[in-house]
Design a protein around this motif. Structure first.
Motif, PDB file in Angstrom:
ATOM      1  N   ALA A 188      -9.346  18.372 -31.979  1.00  0.00           N
ATOM      2  CA  ALA A 188      -8.857  19.711 -31.632  1.00  0.00           C
ATOM      3  C   ALA A 188      -9.160  20.029 -30.175  1.00  0.00           C
ATOM      4  O   ALA A 188      -8.323  20.618 -29.475  1.00  0.00           O
ATOM      5  N   ALA A 189     -10.332  19.646 -29.702  1.00  0.00           N
ATOM      6  CA  ALA A 189     -10.707  19.915 -28.310  1.00  0.00           C
ATOM      7  C   ALA A 189      -9.745  19.233 -27.348  1.00  0.00           C
ATOM      8  O   ALA A 189      -9.363  19.818 -26.325  1.00  0.00           O
ATOM      9  N   ASP A 190      -9.357  18.005 -27.665  1.00  0.00           N
ATOM     10  CA  ASP A 190      -8.418  17.284 -26.799  1.00  0.00           C
ATOM     11  C   ASP A 190      -7.099  18.045 -26.638  1.00  0.00           C
ATOM     12  O   ASP A 190      -6.471  17.990 -25.583  1.00  0.00           O
ATOM     13  N   ARG A 191      -6.700  18.753 -27.669  1.00  0.00           N
ATOM     14  CA  ARG A 191      -5.413  19.458 -27.638  1.00  0.00           C
ATOM     15  C   ARG A 191      -5.534  20.909 -27.178  1.00  0.00           C
ATOM     16  O   ARG A 191      -4.592  21.450 -26.595  1.00  0.00           O
ATOM     17  N   LEU A 192      -6.669  21.538 -27.466  1.00  0.00           N
ATOM     18  CA  LEU A 192      -6.773  22.984 -27.264  1.00  0.00           C
ATOM     19  C   LEU A 192      -7.595  23.429 -26.056  1.00  0.00           C
ATOM     20  O   LEU A 192      -7.381  24.532 -25.552  1.00  0.00           O
ATOM     21  N   LEU A 193      -8.537  22.612 -25.638  1.00  0.00           N
ATOM     22  CA  LEU A 193      -9.446  23.052 -24.576  1.00  0.00           C
ATOM     23  C   LEU A 193      -9.053  22.481 -23.223  1.00  0.00           C
ATOM     24  O   LEU A 193      -8.561  21.345 -23.139  1.00  0.00           O
TER      25      LEU A 193
END
Length: 103
Positions: free
Chosen positions: A79-84
């Motif tokens: 999720a971090a790769d896509r959202l942050l």
């Protein structure tokens, strides 16, 4: 960590206007009561830290809004790769070297 490394880390954090706090060795527990209100100045480093200290940071408003995003599970990493947004400040432990993202 050697005493010189502890001092250097604390001094570097102070330059960034981040609030370092002493943490008990090999734990995540602050080593002093009232740590939430502690504001170490450069001349106070030796009073609050020693060669056995870990160094923590007081997050949020006291450190200018500094936030640590802890990616403990694979789903959080994905999720971090896509959202942050990207950040230059990343750390972790040997088994998960990129598990903390700082903003």
């Amino acid at each position: 960590m050697r005493w010189s490394e502890v001092r250097e880390a604390v001094a570097a954090y102070l330059v960034e206007n981040w609030i370092p706090i002493p943490v008990k060795p090999r734990t995540k527990h602050p080593s002093t009561s009232g740590w939430q209100h502690l504001r170490v100045e450069k001349e106070d480093i030796e009073q609050h830290f020693d060669e056995d200290s870990n160094v923590g940071l007081l997050l949020g408003e006291p450190s200018g809004g500094l936030v640590d995003v802890d990616l403990d599970v694979p789903e959080a990493e994905r999720a971090a790769d896509r959202l942050l947004p990207r950040t230059a400040m990343i750390h972790g432990r040997r088994s998960k070297p990129s598990s903390h993202l700082w903003y």
